[in-house]
Every structure is written in C-alpha cells, then in structure tokens.
Design a protein around this motif. Sequence first.
Motif, PDB file in Angstrom:
ATOM      1  N   GLY A 137      -8.198  -9.751 -10.309  1.00 41.32           N
ATOM      2  CA  GLY A 137      -8.719  -8.920  -9.225  1.00 41.32           C
ATOM      3  C   GLY A 137      -7.615  -8.173  -8.513  1.00 41.32           C
ATOM      4  N   LEU A 138      -6.461  -8.833  -8.321  1.00 41.97           N
ATOM      5  CA  LEU A 138      -5.316  -8.182  -7.685  1.00 41.97           C
ATOM      6  C   LEU A 138      -4.746  -7.097  -8.588  1.00 41.97           C
ATOM      7  CD1 LEU A 138      -3.280  -7.922  -5.426  1.00 41.97           C
ATOM      8  CD2 LEU A 138      -2.030  -9.880  -6.380  1.00 41.97           C
ATOM      9  N   VAL A 139      -4.650  -7.373  -9.886  1.00 43.16           N
ATOM     10  CA  VAL A 139      -4.160  -6.373 -10.836  1.00 43.16           C
ATOM     11  C   VAL A 139      -5.088  -5.155 -10.833  1.00 43.16           C
ATOM     12  CG1 VAL A 139      -3.721  -5.878 -13.271  1.00 43.16           C
ATOM     13  CG2 VAL A 139      -2.995  -8.060 -12.296  1.00 43.16           C
ATOM     14  N   ASP A 140      -6.393  -5.393 -10.811  1.00 42.47           N
ATOM     15  CA  ASP A 140      -7.358  -4.288 -10.767  1.00 42.47           C
ATOM     16  C   ASP A 140      -7.146  -3.420  -9.532  1.00 42.47           C
ATOM     17  OD1 ASP A 140      -8.523  -5.080 -13.109  1.00 42.47           O
ATOM     18  OD2 ASP A 140     -10.275  -6.016 -12.180  1.00 42.47           O
ATOM     19  N   ALA A 141      -6.951  -4.068  -8.383  1.00 42.13           N
ATOM     20  CA  ALA A 141      -6.772  -3.322  -7.132  1.00 42.13           C
ATOM     21  C   ALA A 141      -5.508  -2.473  -7.170  1.00 42.13           C
ATOM     22  CB  ALA A 141      -6.735  -4.291  -5.949  1.00 42.13           C
ATOM     23  N   LEU A 142      -4.414  -3.024  -7.688  1.00 44.60           N
ATOM     24  CA  LEU A 142      -3.159  -2.271  -7.752  1.00 44.60           C
ATOM     25  C   LEU A 142      -3.247  -1.159  -8.791  1.00 44.60           C
ATOM     26  CD1 LEU A 142      -0.483  -5.125  -7.539  1.00 44.60           C
ATOM     27  CD2 LEU A 142      -1.499  -3.793  -5.683  1.00 44.60           C
ATOM     28  N   SER A 143      -3.911  -1.426  -9.905  1.00 43.18           N
ATOM     29  CA  SER A 143      -4.034  -0.412 -10.955  1.00 43.18           C
ATOM     30  C   SER A 143      -4.862   0.774 -10.484  1.00 43.18           C
ATOM     31  CB  SER A 143      -4.677  -1.034 -12.206  1.00 43.18           C
ATOM     32  OG  SER A 143      -3.868  -2.081 -12.726  1.00 43.18           O
ATOM     33  N   ALA A 144      -5.776   0.554  -9.549  1.00 47.35           N
ATOM     34  CA  ALA A 144      -6.642   1.637  -9.065  1.00 47.35           C
ATOM     35  C   ALA A 144      -5.855   2.735  -8.361  1.00 47.35           C
ATOM     36  CB  ALA A 144      -7.711   1.076  -8.131  1.00 47.35           C
ATOM     37  N   ARG A 147      -2.679   3.550  -9.227  1.00 49.00           N
ATOM     38  CA  ARG A 147      -1.556   3.909 -10.104  1.00 49.00           C
ATOM     39  C   ARG A 147      -1.956   5.136 -10.915  1.00 49.00           C
ATOM     40  NH1 ARG A 147       1.031  -0.212 -14.661  1.00 49.00           N
ATOM     41  NH2 ARG A 147       2.814   1.093 -15.269  1.00 49.00           N
ATOM     42  N   TRP A 148      -1.538   6.306 -10.468  1.00 47.50           N
ATOM     43  CA  TRP A 148      -1.976   7.541 -11.130  1.00 47.50           C
ATOM     44  C   TRP A 148      -0.898   8.173 -12.013  1.00 47.50           C
ATOM     45  CZ3 TRP A 148      -2.057   7.477  -5.595  1.00 47.50           C
ATOM     46  CH2 TRP A 148      -0.970   8.097  -4.993  1.00 47.50           C
ATOM     47  N   LYS A 149       0.268   7.535 -12.081  1.00 48.49           N
ATOM     48  CA  LYS A 149       1.280   8.023 -13.010  1.00 48.49           C
ATOM     49  C   LYS A 149       2.148   6.859 -13.444  1.00 48.49           C
ATOM     50  CE  LYS A 149       4.449   9.613  -9.364  1.00 48.49           C
ATOM     51  NZ  LYS A 149       5.146  10.807  -8.818  1.00 48.49           N
ATOM     52  N   ARG A 150       2.902   7.075 -14.504  1.00 49.36           N
ATOM     53  CA  ARG A 150       3.638   5.992 -15.148  1.00 49.36           C
ATOM     54  C   ARG A 150       4.675   5.360 -14.228  1.00 49.36           C
ATOM     55  NH1 ARG A 150       4.571   4.603 -20.566  1.00 49.36           N
ATOM     56  NH2 ARG A 150       6.528   3.491 -20.935  1.00 49.36           N
ATOM     57  N   HIS A 151       5.541   6.191 -13.653  1.00 51.88           N
ATOM     58  CA  HIS A 151       6.597   5.683 -12.782  1.00 51.88           C
ATOM     59  C   HIS A 151       6.221   5.992 -11.337  1.00 51.88           C
ATOM     60  CE1 HIS A 151       9.074   4.809 -16.247  1.00 51.88           C
ATOM     61  NE2 HIS A 151       8.912   6.053 -16.685  1.00 51.88           N
ATOM     62  N   GLN A 152       5.978   4.967 -10.579  1.00 47.46           N
ATOM     63  CA  GLN A 152       5.466   5.159  -9.230  1.00 47.46           C
ATOM     64  C   GLN A 152       6.038   4.089  -8.308  1.00 47.46           C
ATOM     65  OE1 GLN A 152       1.298   5.655  -9.521  1.00 47.46           O
ATOM     66  NE2 GLN A 152       1.003   6.343  -7.429  1.00 47.46           N
ATOM     67  N   ASP A 153       6.593   4.532  -7.204  1.00 47.71           N
ATOM     68  CA  ASP A 153       7.116   3.607  -6.214  1.00 47.71           C
ATOM     69  C   ASP A 153       6.048   3.291  -5.180  1.00 47.71           C
ATOM     70  OD1 ASP A 153       9.644   3.460  -7.363  1.00 47.71           O
ATOM     71  OD2 ASP A 153      10.361   5.223  -6.275  1.00 47.71           O
ATOM     72  N   ALA A 154       6.130   2.095  -4.633  1.00 51.34           N
ATOM     73  CA  ALA A 154       5.170   1.679  -3.609  1.00 51.34           C
ATOM     74  C   ALA A 154       5.923   0.997  -2.482  1.00 51.34           C
ATOM     75  CB  ALA A 154       4.128   0.738  -4.206  1.00 51.34           C
ATOM     76  N   GLY A 165       4.287  -0.081 -11.081  1.00 47.97           N
ATOM     77  CA  GLY A 165       4.000  -0.449 -12.456  1.00 47.97           C
ATOM     78  C   GLY A 165       4.600  -1.796 -12.824  1.00 47.97           C
ATOM     79  N   LEU A 166       5.841  -2.029 -12.403  1.00 41.67           N
ATOM     80  CA  LEU A 166       6.510  -3.288 -12.702  1.00 41.67           C
ATOM     81  C   LEU A 166       5.785  -4.455 -12.034  1.00 41.67           C
ATOM     82  CD1 LEU A 166       8.919  -4.789 -13.945  1.00 41.67           C
ATOM     83  CD2 LEU A 166      10.180  -4.332 -11.825  1.00 41.67           C
ATOM     84  N   PHE A 167       5.383  -4.272 -10.793  1.00 42.15           N
ATOM     85  CA  PHE A 167       4.697  -5.329 -10.058  1.00 42.15           C
ATOM     86  C   PHE A 167       3.345  -5.649 -10.701  1.00 42.15           C
ATOM     87  CE2 PHE A 167       2.559  -6.620  -5.855  1.00 42.15           C
ATOM     88  CZ  PHE A 167       2.875  -7.962  -6.067  1.00 42.15           C
ATOM     89  N   ALA A 168       2.570  -4.604 -11.033  1.00 43.24           N
ATOM     90  CA  ALA A 168       1.257  -4.815 -11.656  1.00 43.24           C
ATOM     91  C   ALA A 168       1.406  -5.467 -13.026  1.00 43.24           C
ATOM     92  CB  ALA A 168       0.502  -3.492 -11.761  1.00 43.24           C
ATOM     93  N   ASP A 169       2.369  -5.000 -13.823  1.00 43.68           N
ATOM     94  CA  ASP A 169       2.576  -5.569 -15.152  1.00 43.68           C
ATOM     95  C   ASP A 169       3.037  -7.025 -15.056  1.00 43.68           C
ATOM     96  OD1 ASP A 169       1.853  -3.158 -16.227  1.00 43.68           O
ATOM     97  OD2 ASP A 169       3.900  -2.494 -16.648  1.00 43.68           O
TER      98      ASP A 169
END
Length: 302
Positions: free
Chosen positions: A22-29, A31-38, A86-90
């Motif tokens: 569920g957390l991965v789904d929320a973060l992936s929502a 993520r609109w590009k490959r390399h992205q800082d948060a 991306g790193l955090f979600a992966d």
Amino acid sequence: MSSSAMDAESPDLVCQLDNVQGLVDALSAVRWKRHQDAVIELSEHGIILIVEETGCLQAKVYLQRELFVRYEYSAQGRPRFGVSLGLFADCLNTFSAPGHSSLIEIRYPGPDMQLLVKSVDSPDACIYAEVRTRIPDMISWDYNFEPAGSTPLTFTVKSAALKEAIDDLEWPGSSIQIKLQPVPPSVSFKGEGHGDLQIDFMYYVNTDLLIAFHCDREVSYRYKYKFLRATTSNLPGSVIKDNRGSKLIIGRGGMLKVQHLVSVARTSNQHPHTDSAGYQQPSRIAYIEFFVKPEEDEDTIN
C-alpha cells in the motif's frame, strides 16, 4: 559514546507498517518520471512526501500516523530531508511479497543520517536496507490554494474514467481545456492538436462516472497535458480495482487540485477497517494531492 551512536539510539521517528505494498502504491502514484527527488517531512501527526517540477506541478502524499501500527515521534520541530523517490519506492518494494502482508520498521535518522528500513515479522530472515538522504535542495513553492468563490468548483469522477479520459486526450506538447458549466451540469475535457477531441461527463446522465458535481457558474482553464497526465499516469491498480473516485477542485486563478485515495489496509480475507458500505476507514487511507497551475494565455494575461 560517539554522537552518531547516540543519534542512532534516539531517532526522531520509529514507525511500523503492516502493508508495504500500500505504501509502495502511494509513492508510485506521484512518480511521473524516472529520476525524481522528493522531500520527506516528519511530524507527530504523520509523514508527508513532496515532489514537484518547475513550479508548475506539485504532489503530496499524506501518511497519517493512524496508518502505522506503531508511531513513536520524538523530534523537535518538523525534520525534513531529501531522498530519491525511485530509490525509496524500489527499496520498499523488496519488502513486499504478493499476497503477504509484511511488517516493516522505518527509522530515522541512522548513524549517518540515513533512512533505515527492516522487516520485523519474518522468523527465517531479516531484510535490512539503508536509504541515503540529503539536505533538500528544493524549497516547495507555495501553491496557496484558495476557493474560487463562495460555491466550490468541484467534481468527483471515477478514477478509472478520469485516467482513461486523460490518456485518450493525448496531444504531446499541447494543453487540455477543462470546462465546468452548471446548465446542463457537466464537465468537459478538450484536447487540441491535429484536430479536436472532447470528452464530456454529464452529471445527471451518468452518475456512476461523475459521482458529485458542484458549480454555480461556467469556468474554463487550460493545463499543460504533461502535467495533467502526471496526476493519473501511475494510479495504482488497487485504486482502479476498488472503483474509487478522484476529486478535482478548481481554486482561485484556475489552480487545479486533484485528490486520490490509496488503501494502505492490511491485505487479508478479514477487513476490520472496512465499514458496512464497503469503504475503508480514513485511518487506513493514504491521501494524495496534486496541484497543477493553469497555462497563462493572452486572455489571462490581459
């Protein structure tokens, strides 16, 4: 004892979550590009993750403390740090197994200011990961979202229908016009490219798609297609499967807010947090908000 060791013993946050997917789904929502800082912001009320692009698009994931089975917060103020989204979600995805609800622990900061993640319910093995953090190099722009008037300009549409409509309107490099009108009560999405394509949601014709509608005057704003598409491009399958609705609000100056709800309930045959109507209780929902600035055309400038 070194200061780093003391920091490790007295972290700002220790929390545990029983639904990694569920957390991965929320973060992936968001993520609109490959390399992205948060930027991640911690507080006694929960965790907020913020991503944005060029001051025109911003997304926030709200993880309220009620989502976690354990949430121990001891920091002074509201610590903020940057991570690779991306790193955090992966990284989190490695803790998720299909059909299995893993219990993980998230701790911050580690001895070197890293984000620590480990599994805590596996009798056979412990999975452990460290995510490097950094000082945020972005200052989130103030979207200053305000109502457009005394009557809200808002509508709620099935998430699957919204995603399909935006996907169908693809005109790379162009813009999409969103128009609300009270008579007949409807929402129109219009794309312009090598021709025109318009998708209409009529409120009283199909309330299964357009669930709610509030509008007392006709309004119309245009938004960059790539920014509008980012609000639905990575909607998790769980949102589509649950047949959820997404809420869109037009604020002052045409600022568009798009809200999604992602379930972070523990996956099992039993759903103790589901009410008789089949809706997840708010404590098991991650709130996701996108803010999209409108295009400034000649009429707006003048």
